[in-house]
Design an enzyme around this catalytic site. Structure first.
Site, PDB file in Angstrom:
ATOM      1  N   GLY A  10     103.930  18.987   4.595  1.00  0.00           N
ATOM      2  CA  GLY A  10     103.419  19.704   5.763  1.00  0.00           C
ATOM      3  C   GLY A  10     101.919  19.482   5.895  1.00  0.00           C
ATOM      4  N   ARG A  71     108.286  14.285   4.944  1.00  0.00           N
ATOM      5  CA  ARG A  71     108.755  14.861   3.676  1.00  0.00           C
ATOM      6  C   ARG A  71     109.754  13.883   3.057  1.00  0.00           C
ATOM      7  NH1 ARG A  71     106.869  20.119   3.762  1.00  0.00           N
ATOM      8  NH2 ARG A  71     106.897  21.182   5.782  1.00  0.00           N
ATOM      9  N   ASP A 102     103.020  20.199  -3.754  1.00  0.00           N
ATOM     10  CA  ASP A 102     103.704  19.911  -5.018  1.00  0.00           C
ATOM     11  C   ASP A 102     104.758  18.813  -4.876  1.00  0.00           C
ATOM     12  OD1 ASP A 102     105.173  21.606  -3.424  1.00  0.00           O
ATOM     13  OD2 ASP A 102     105.814  22.933  -5.052  1.00  0.00           O
ATOM     14  N   THR A 125      97.675  22.064   0.986  1.00  0.00           N
ATOM     15  CA  THR A 125      98.758  22.866   1.566  1.00  0.00           C
ATOM     16  C   THR A 125      98.194  24.196   2.053  1.00  0.00           C
ATOM     17  OG1 THR A 125     100.727  24.211   1.081  1.00  0.00           O
ATOM     18  CG2 THR A 125      99.395  23.596  -0.812  1.00  0.00           C
ATOM     19  N   ILE A 126      98.648  24.627   3.222  1.00  0.00           N
ATOM     20  CA  ILE A 126      98.202  25.939   3.711  1.00  0.00           C
ATOM     21  C   ILE A 126      98.776  27.064   2.843  1.00  0.00           C
ATOM     22  CG2 ILE A 126      97.936  25.161   6.099  1.00  0.00           C
ATOM     23  CD1 ILE A 126     100.502  26.891   6.713  1.00  0.00           C
ATOM     24  N   ASP A 127      99.801  26.744   2.037  1.00  0.00           N
ATOM     25  CA  ASP A 127     100.442  27.790   1.231  1.00  0.00           C
ATOM     26  C   ASP A 127      99.574  28.209   0.032  1.00  0.00           C
ATOM     27  OD1 ASP A 127     102.487  27.299   2.996  1.00  0.00           O
ATOM     28  OD2 ASP A 127     103.698  26.148   1.578  1.00  0.00           O
ATOM     29  N   ASP A 129      99.679  27.303  -2.981  1.00  0.00           N
ATOM     30  CA  ASP A 129     100.607  27.738  -4.040  1.00  0.00           C
ATOM     31  C   ASP A 129     100.682  26.772  -5.223  1.00  0.00           C
ATOM     32  OD1 ASP A 129     101.819  25.669  -2.689  1.00  0.00           O
ATOM     33  OD2 ASP A 129     103.751  26.661  -2.445  1.00  0.00           O
ATOM     34  N   ARG A 162     101.646  50.113  20.189  1.00  0.00           N
ATOM     35  CA  ARG A 162     102.837  49.467  19.636  1.00  0.00           C
ATOM     36  C   ARG A 162     102.680  49.170  18.146  1.00  0.00           C
ATOM     37  NH1 ARG A 162     103.511  44.967  24.416  1.00  0.00           N
ATOM     38  NH2 ARG A 162     105.061  46.100  25.633  1.00  0.00           N
ATOM     39  N   ARG A 171     105.724  29.917   2.656  1.00  0.00           N
ATOM     40  CA  ARG A 171     106.902  29.666   1.830  1.00  0.00           C
ATOM     41  C   ARG A 171     107.095  30.803   0.816  1.00  0.00           C
ATOM     42  NH1 ARG A 171     107.430  23.542   1.238  1.00  0.00           N
ATOM     43  NH2 ARG A 171     108.844  23.584   3.000  1.00  0.00           N
ATOM     44  N   GLU A 222     106.628  34.787   5.741  1.00  0.00           N
ATOM     45  CA  GLU A 222     107.973  34.292   6.105  1.00  0.00           C
ATOM     46  C   GLU A 222     108.958  34.413   4.938  1.00  0.00           C
ATOM     47  OE1 GLU A 222     107.619  30.116   7.102  1.00  0.00           O
ATOM     48  OE2 GLU A 222     106.819  29.612   5.138  1.00  0.00           O
ATOM     49  N   ARG A 267     107.113  44.725  18.410  1.00  0.00           N
ATOM     50  CA  ARG A 267     107.243  43.316  18.826  1.00  0.00           C
ATOM     51  C   ARG A 267     106.812  42.408  17.683  1.00  0.00           C
ATOM     52  NH1 ARG A 267     108.709  45.580  23.108  1.00  0.00           N
ATOM     53  NH2 ARG A 267     107.944  45.067  25.189  1.00  0.00           N
ATOM     54  N   HIS A 273     103.577  26.885  13.568  1.00  0.00           N
ATOM     55  CA  HIS A 273     102.757  25.697  13.298  1.00  0.00           C
ATOM     56  C   HIS A 273     101.344  25.789  13.864  1.00  0.00           C
ATOM     57  CE1 HIS A 273     106.834  24.435  12.437  1.00  0.00           C
ATOM     58  NE2 HIS A 273     106.271  23.647  11.540  1.00  0.00           N
ATOM     59  N   GLN A 275      99.351  27.633  12.698  1.00  0.00           N
ATOM     60  CA  GLN A 275      98.576  27.798  11.460  1.00  0.00           C
ATOM     61  C   GLN A 275      98.186  26.460  10.831  1.00  0.00           C
ATOM     62  OE1 GLN A 275     100.660  31.473   9.254  1.00  0.00           O
ATOM     63  NE2 GLN A 275     102.013  30.299  10.556  1.00  0.00           N
ATOM     64  N   ARG A 276      98.837  25.404  11.264  1.00  0.00           N
ATOM     65  CA  ARG A 276      98.592  24.108  10.619  1.00  0.00           C
ATOM     66  C   ARG A 276      97.757  23.160  11.484  1.00  0.00           C
ATOM     67  NH1 ARG A 276     104.173  22.887   8.132  1.00  0.00           N
ATOM     68  NH2 ARG A 276     103.958  20.944   9.264  1.00  0.00           N
TER      69      ARG A 276
HETATM   70  O1  F6P Z   1     104.369  24.078   3.125  1.00  0.00           O
HETATM   71  C1  F6P Z   1     103.706  24.243   4.335  1.00  0.00           C
HETATM   72  C2  F6P Z   1     104.599  24.919   5.338  1.00  0.00           C
HETATM   73  O2  F6P Z   1     103.839  25.104   6.521  1.00  0.00           O
HETATM   74  C3  F6P Z   1     105.211  26.247   4.878  1.00  0.00           C
HETATM   75  O3  F6P Z   1     104.309  27.314   4.955  1.00  0.00           O
HETATM   76  C4  F6P Z   1     106.366  26.358   5.825  1.00  0.00           C
HETATM   77  O4  F6P Z   1     107.400  27.145   5.285  1.00  0.00           O
HETATM   78  C5  F6P Z   1     106.815  24.943   5.979  1.00  0.00           C
HETATM   79  O5  F6P Z   1     105.709  24.122   5.655  1.00  0.00           O
HETATM   80  C6  F6P Z   1     107.280  24.603   7.374  1.00  0.00           C
HETATM   81  O6  F6P Z   1     107.716  23.295   7.382  1.00  0.00           O
HETATM   82  P1  F6P Z   1     108.043  22.440   8.689  1.00  0.00           P
HETATM   83  O7  F6P Z   1     106.747  21.879   9.185  1.00  0.00           O
HETATM   84  O8  F6P Z   1     108.952  21.367   8.184  1.00  0.00           O
HETATM   85  O9  F6P Z   1     108.656  23.358   9.691  1.00  0.00           O
END
Ligand code: F6P
Length: 342
Positions: A10, A71, A102, A125-127, A129, A162, A171, A222, A267, A273, A275-276
């Site tokens: 990602g 991937r 990873d 990675t934005i995670d 982790d 609200r 992840r 998520e 709501r 995405h 976020q990316r």
């Molecule tokens: O690992 C980065 C990430 O953005 C996770 O936070 C998310 O669960 C996953 O990739 C989403 O993947 P895709 O871009 O395949 O929807």
């Protein structure tokens, strides 16, 4: 030395800064750089671009990756590792830099163990982790996006009285939701590291109303899971080449439960995405630059099977085995800190 370079998994906003740093440092050391397209896919199928100074000119502020990503897991494709070895030999590549999480760097770990090529990884990675590093490139940029989203949700939640839920990526790690929730002043933060009870969330929201707080913001990762469910909520049954499910949907689930149980209008916003993408933060640009330069210097020094990492305010390197053994989770101290602001 001819250096191979690829970006997998990602994406995030700061990858191009790392590509630029690898290329600029390599060229100044008298090396050449071959960039493979779409992660391991390019190394398997010999799809590449020779990277020179003009290839990386002006890319520092641009999100995404000029090399593309995927991937692709060569260890799940018949003959793919042999084809990578052929590609590397054909180009005369003696060192490879992989930029990714990873999964992408796990492939580098295996290739370096097999003796295919000397590999150095850059964590991206934005995670956030990856165990060996306090920061992976991309995380800080995504964190700023989450923070801004929560700021924006505050004003409309307040106008409409609200409950607004923001579903945040990450992840199985809650870094983005927890630190984003803290920075954005969320009233309730739910992360994968702590299973939650719906009753407790509803009580917390009701208590806020009693304190004349007529709106609430929930930041939920998520991968967060309510105790009443056996498993995390996923978008479908499929898994990717590295065996990951597609998380998503917990925000909608939570909204329905809260509305039914409390009567509060609720709501959900799924940041997804967003976020990316976009412009990398200043911190990420600097980190990507430091990591890229360090990766080339490690190859020059003959290193292999290592990842550059950020520890205690400095760039270090650690063996892949130390950096990739598990998921880096949010420690209890952060969870306790967040609970003070419920
Ligand atoms: O690992 C980065 C990430 O953005 C996770 O936070 C998310 O669960 C996953 O990739 C989403 O993947 P895709 O871009 O395949 O929807």
């Amino acid at each position: 030395m001819r250096i191979g370079l690829l970006t997998g998994g990602g994406d995030s906003p700061a990858i191009n800064g790392a590509i630029r740093a690898v290329v600029r440092r390599a060229l100044s050391g008298g090396h050449l750089v071959t960039g493979f397209h779409k992660g391991w896919h390019g190394a398997i199928h010999d799809e590449f671009t020779e990277l020179d100074e003009s290839s990386v000119s002006g890319i520092l502020p641009h999100g995404g990756t000029i090399l593309g990503t995927s991937r692709t897991n060569p260890f799940k494709i018949d003959g793919a590792v042999d084809r990578i070895n052929q590609t590397l030999a054909a180009h005369g590549i003696s060192g490879l830099v992989s930029i990714g999480g990873d999964d992408t760097n796990g492939v580098s770990q295996k290739l370096s163990e097999l003796g295919s090529v000397r590999c150095v990884g850059i964590p991206q990675t934005i995670d956030n982790d990856i165990p060996g590093t306090e920061f992976s490139i991309g995380f800080d940029s995504a964190l700023n996006i989450v923070t801004e989203a929560l700021d924006r949700l505050h004003t409309t939640a307040s106008s409409h009285h609200r409950v607004l839920i923001c579903e945040i990526m990450g992840r199985d790690a809650g870094w983005l939701a927890l630190l984003g929730g803290l920075a954005g002043g969320a009233d309730c933060i739910l992360i994968p590291e702590r299973e939650f009870r719906l009753e407790d969330v509803c009580t917390q929201l009701q208590d806020r109303r009693k304190r004349e707080k007529h709106f609430s913001i929930i930041a939920i990762a998520e991968g967060a899971k309510p105790a009443m469910l056996d498993e995390q909520i996923t978008q479908d049954e499929s898994v990717d080449a590295f065996g990951h499910v597609k998380l998503g949907g917990i925000g909608q689930f939570l909204a329905k439960e809260i509305q039914e149980r409390t009567g509060f209008e609720t709501r959900t916003t799924v940041l997804g995405h967003l976020q990316r993408g976009g412009v990398p933060s200043a911190f990420d640009r600097v980190l990507a630059t430091m990591f890229g330069v360090s990766a080339v210097e490690l190859l020059e020094q003959g290193a292999s099977g290592v990842m550059v990492v950020w520890q205690y305010g400095q760039v270090h390197s650690v063996p892949f085995a130390e950096a990739l053994h598990s998921t880096r989770h949010v420690p209890d101290a952060f969870v306790r800190l967040a609970s003070l602001f419920n």
